[in-house]
Design an enzyme around this catalytic site. Structure first.
Site, PDB file in Angstrom:
ATOM      1  N   HIS A 136       0.959   6.211   1.898  1.00 14.39           N
ATOM      2  CA  HIS A 136       1.687   7.168   2.740  1.00 14.39           C
ATOM      3  C   HIS A 136       2.917   7.767   2.072  1.00 14.39           C
ATOM      4  CE1 HIS A 136      -1.329   6.807   5.639  1.00 14.39           C
ATOM      5  NE2 HIS A 136      -1.232   5.487   5.640  1.00 14.39           N
ATOM      6  N   GLU A 170      -8.694   0.683  -3.240  1.00 15.49           N
ATOM      7  CA  GLU A 170      -9.520   0.737  -2.027  1.00 15.49           C
ATOM      8  C   GLU A 170     -10.404   1.958  -2.093  1.00 15.49           C
ATOM      9  OE1 GLU A 170      -7.408   0.824   1.618  1.00 15.49           O
ATOM     10  OE2 GLU A 170      -6.431  -1.076   1.259  1.00 15.49           O
ATOM     11  N   ARG A 192      -6.843  12.885   1.044  1.00 18.82           N
ATOM     12  CA  ARG A 192      -5.757  13.313   1.945  1.00 18.82           C
ATOM     13  C   ARG A 192      -4.413  12.727   1.535  1.00 18.82           C
ATOM     14  NH1 ARG A 192      -7.425  10.134   7.430  1.00 18.82           N
ATOM     15  NH2 ARG A 192      -9.380  11.196   7.014  1.00 18.82           N
ATOM     16  N   HIS A 231      -3.742  -4.430   7.784  1.00 19.00           N
ATOM     17  CA  HIS A 231      -3.861  -3.222   8.604  1.00 19.00           C
ATOM     18  C   HIS A 231      -2.968  -3.336   9.831  1.00 19.00           C
ATOM     19  CE1 HIS A 231      -5.272   0.482  10.351  1.00 19.00           C
ATOM     20  NE2 HIS A 231      -5.789   0.746   9.176  1.00 19.00           N
ATOM     21  N   HIS A 267      -5.611   3.709  -1.687  1.00 22.69           N
ATOM     22  CA  HIS A 267      -6.931   4.093  -1.181  1.00 22.69           C
ATOM     23  C   HIS A 267      -7.210   5.527  -1.586  1.00 22.69           C
ATOM     24  CE1 HIS A 267      -9.646   4.451   2.699  1.00 22.69           C
ATOM     25  NE2 HIS A 267     -10.282   4.761   1.590  1.00 22.69           N
ATOM     26  N   ARG A 285      -9.288   8.297  -0.898  1.00 16.70           N
ATOM     27  CA  ARG A 285     -10.261   8.707   0.124  1.00 16.70           C
ATOM     28  C   ARG A 285     -11.100   9.861  -0.384  1.00 16.70           C
ATOM     29  NH1 ARG A 285      -8.781   6.602   5.572  1.00 16.70           N
ATOM     30  NH2 ARG A 285     -10.568   7.810   6.281  1.00 16.70           N
ATOM     31  N   ASN A 295       0.850  -1.189   0.000  1.00 22.51           N
ATOM     32  CA  ASN A 295       0.000   0.000   0.000  1.00 22.51           C
ATOM     33  C   ASN A 295       0.892   1.248   0.000  1.00 22.51           C
ATOM     34  OD1 ASN A 295      -1.457   2.263   1.064  1.00 22.51           O
ATOM     35  ND2 ASN A 295      -3.076   0.873   1.723  1.00 22.51           N
ATOM     36  N   GLU A 336     -11.272  -9.199   3.173  1.00 20.86           N
ATOM     37  CA  GLU A 336      -9.997  -8.861   3.794  1.00 20.86           C
ATOM     38  C   GLU A 336     -10.258  -8.679   5.284  1.00 20.86           C
ATOM     39  OE1 GLU A 336      -7.386  -6.164   1.808  1.00 20.86           O
ATOM     40  OE2 GLU A 336      -6.431  -5.554   3.682  1.00 20.86           O
ATOM     41  N   THR A 341      -8.303   3.744   8.549  1.00 20.84           N
ATOM     42  CA  THR A 341      -9.526   2.937   8.507  1.00 20.84           C
ATOM     43  C   THR A 341      -9.642   2.165   9.820  1.00 20.84           C
ATOM     44  OG1 THR A 341      -9.024   2.719   6.164  1.00 20.84           O
ATOM     45  CG2 THR A 341     -10.815   1.369   7.014  1.00 20.84           C
TER      46      THR A 341
HETATM   47  N1  PXP Z   1      -5.921  -3.142   4.071  1.00 23.12           N
HETATM   48  C1  PXP Z   1      -6.884  -2.184   4.059  1.00 23.12           C
HETATM   49  C2  PXP Z   1      -8.249  -2.555   3.590  1.00 23.12           C
HETATM   50  C3  PXP Z   1      -6.584  -0.860   4.449  1.00 23.12           C
HETATM   51  O1  PXP Z   1      -7.559   0.073   4.442  1.00 23.12           O
HETATM   52  C4  PXP Z   1      -5.265  -0.555   4.822  1.00 23.12           C
HETATM   53  C5  PXP Z   1      -4.919   0.855   5.210  1.00 23.12           C
HETATM   54  O2  PXP Z   1      -5.232   1.733   4.206  1.00 23.12           O
HETATM   55  C6  PXP Z   1      -4.315  -1.566   4.800  1.00 23.12           C
HETATM   56  C7  PXP Z   1      -4.665  -2.855   4.439  1.00 23.12           C
HETATM   57  C8  PXP Z   1      -2.877  -1.308   5.134  1.00 23.12           C
HETATM   58  O3  PXP Z   1      -2.757  -0.926   6.454  1.00 23.12           O
HETATM   59  P1  PXP Z   1      -1.354  -0.358   6.956  1.00 23.12           P
HETATM   60  O4  PXP Z   1      -1.087   0.883   6.181  1.00 23.12           O
HETATM   61  O5  PXP Z   1      -1.598  -0.112   8.405  1.00 23.12           O
HETATM   62  O6  PXP Z   1      -0.332  -1.425   6.700  1.00 23.12           O
END
Ligand code: PXP
Length: 250
Positions: A15, A75, A54, A199, A48, A50, A12, A156, A106
């Site tokens: 960030h 996402e 952001r 997550h 994602h 949003r 992901n 998930e 999330t």
């Molecule tokens: N899976 C989903 C569905 C998420 O919304 C996120 C965060 O955007 C993640 C995985 C990844 O989480 P993290 O950034 O904490 O590793």
């Protein structure tokens, strides 16, 4: 490793965009991060979009659709605006997540059971457009059954409760959450759903989740982007890949 045992890693890149947006400029570039992640062994890229934009922007999604050679896991919240965007791009996968403006990330899974009808109608066109639909939910039997009834192909499981307990040193609680994740992964798999998880996962928490044979994909972001500051992005991802593969082999 046989394909059915291989655990996929979705990186992901949200960030990277968070850091870019802190200054409102063009760097660091999430697309560049995505290409490095691909080369470092990511099986997919997750982003994602949003409602408040952001981190990831609409232009990022367009760019990712153009440059990626691995699948994009898009996402999004279950809103009309996001549905239109997903139907325009037709990404490989769409993951429906809950979204609250005021949250930092999330926070919980989607409440599917109370919104079955609406969500069934919401995901139908996405599936018809060829996107594999995944629903981000807590490890809760009621939500899994509802996700199955609305026609999702994938769930998930939210690993946040497990990771938070671990980070706070509440090891008994972390174990309870882990047992729940394992039990619900088996339950979902037996219903015929493909199981993903993610997550809050880190090098310290990934192994027991990766060892769970029903889990086919992990989506990991924030920790990897943070670790990239110290190790570089490719080595940070390679280490995660190594830990996942080692856990899977046991
Ligand atoms: N899976 C989903 C569905 C998420 O919304 C996120 C965060 O955007 C993640 C995985 C990844 O989480 P993290 O950034 O904490 O590793």
């Amino acid at each position: 490793m046989a394909e059915e045992h291989k655990l996929r890693l979705g990186v992901n890149i949200d960030h990277v965009a968070t850091v870019r947006n802190a200054r409102g400029g063009a760097y660091p570039d999430p697309l560049r991060a995505a290409k490095i992640a691909e080369e470092a062994g990511a099986d997919g890229i997750t982003a994602h979009l949003r409602e408040d934009r952001r981190h990831i922007s609409d232009t990022d999604i367009e760019g990712l659709m153009d440059v990626l050679s691995v699948p994009l896991n898009f996402e999004m919240a279950a809103t009309d605006e996001m549905q239109k965007i997903a139907l325009r791009h037709k990404p490989h996968a769409v993951c429906i997540v809950p979204e609250k403006r005021e949250e930092r990330t999330t926070e919980g899974g989607l409440e599917v059971a109370r919104e079955e009808n609406r969500l069934a109608h919401f995901i139908a066109p996405l599936r018809e457009a060829g996107s594999r639909v995944s629903i981000f939910i807590a490890a809760d039997q009621r939500q899994i059954e509802a996700a199955n009834r609305i026609g999702a192909e994938v769930i998930e499981l939210h690993t946040g409760a497990y990771c938070d307990a671990f980070a706070e040193g509440l090891l008994n609680e972390a174990q309870i959450e882990l047992d729940r994740l394992r039990e619900m992964a088996t339950f979902a798999h037996e219903l015929g759903l493909e199981v993903h998880a993610g997550h809050g996962l880190t090098y310290d928490t990934v192994s027991p989740v990766a060892a769970c044979p029903e889990v086919r994909e992990l989506n990991i972001g924030h920790f990897l982007i943070g670790e990239a500051i110290f190790l570089g992005l490719a080595p940070a991802i390679e280490e995660m890949r190594r830990l996942m593969d080692a856990a899977r082999a046991t």
